[in-house]
Design an enzyme around this catalytic site. Structure first.
Site, PDB file in Angstrom:
ATOM      1  CB  SER A   1      42.934  19.644  51.284  1.00  0.00           C
ATOM      2  OG  SER A   1      42.920  20.204  52.590  1.00  0.00           O
TER       3      SER A   1
ATOM      4  CG  ASP B   1      46.706  27.654  52.718  1.00  0.00           C
ATOM      5  OD1 ASP B   1      47.675  27.291  53.409  1.00  0.00           O
ATOM      6  OD2 ASP B   1      46.047  26.868  52.012  1.00  0.00           O
TER       7      ASP B   1
ATOM      8  CG  HIS C   1      46.230  23.262  52.527  1.00  0.00           C
ATOM      9  ND1 HIS C   1      45.450  24.387  52.430  1.00  0.00           N
ATOM     10  CD2 HIS C   1      45.386  22.200  52.595  1.00  0.00           C
ATOM     11  CE1 HIS C   1      44.180  24.034  52.407  1.00  0.00           C
ATOM     12  NE2 HIS C   1      44.110  22.711  52.513  1.00  0.00           N
TER      13      HIS C   1
END
Length: 232
Positions: A49, A195, A198
């Protein structure tokens, strides 16, 4: 036929032969890889990601921002985003053929974060990355490796085992290593999404800024050591 006419005809014949020889030499040189017009260097980012651009727009993702930074330096490069959110080193092995179909010149391997987040066995991640590097090199692709660090709440023993695998692989395969992909961004709230994992767009900019000297140095080394034919 006068003397002047005779010499003139001789000169025309000689000049024609010289011209033909020059054309032949130029064509031969053009056929050599070192003299061919090169296309852009294709750099694929095989990642998770962090490469895919989770939570940001496509043009804000790491590969797009790295390409923009390199093009500002007049670098003739194309970045290929082969990031898949949630992917592990095992997933990277499974995707190799798919990625190689794009015929990259260079692959930046950015994998391992999800292995660490899942507390997977570091030895397994090391084996997978070893397979990835081995297969890429066998395919004639230049490999760069981006390292990752394990979460510190897993304890010092796990962290030591996981963190050290990237240096071991870089030494084993003699590939350039960027020690920590999230250098300057990890655990910085202002640079991460809610979060805490990221990077947000500002965080991506920091990642690109920090890794750029590593990329440009190794691009220069690549250009100096590889003679590539022109792309169609």
């Amino acid at each position: 036929m006068t003397v002047g006419t005779g010499y003139g005809g001789f000169a025309v014949t000689v000049n024609s032969r010289i011209a033909a020889l020059v054309v032949l030499v130029v064509l031969c040189l053009a056929a050599l890889p070192g003299h061919a017009q090169s296309g852009p260097v294709k750099i694929a980012v095989l990642g998770d990601s962090l490469a895919a651009g989770y939570g940001v727009k496509p043009d804000q993702a790491f590969p797009a921002q790295l390409q923009a930074a390199l093009q500002r330096q007049a670098r003739n490069v194309t970045l290929l985003n082969h990031g898949v959110s949630g992917d592990t080193t095992a997933g990277g092995v499974e995707r190799l053929d798919w990625m190689l179909a794009d015929k990259p010149d260079i692959v930046l391997v950015e994998l391992g974060a999800n292995d660490a987040l899942r507390a997977s066995d570091p030895a397994g991640a090391e084996r997978n990355l070893d397979t990835i590097i081995t297969r890429l090199k066998a395919a004639g692709v230049t490999v760069w490796l981006a390292g990752m660090l394990a979460p510190r709440n897993y304890g010092p023993e796990y962290a030591a085992q996981f963190d050290g695998l990237y240096k071991r692989l870089a030494d084993k395969h003699n590939v350039p290593l960027y020690p920590f992909f999230l250098d300057g961004v990890a655990q910085e709230p202002a640079l991460n999404q809610p979060d805490g994992i990221h990077p947000n767009p500002k965080g991506v900019d920091v990642v690109v800024d920090r890794i750029l000297p590593f990329i440009t140095k190794n691009l220069d080394d690549y250009a100096a050591s590889v003679r590539r034919p022109a792309r169609p």
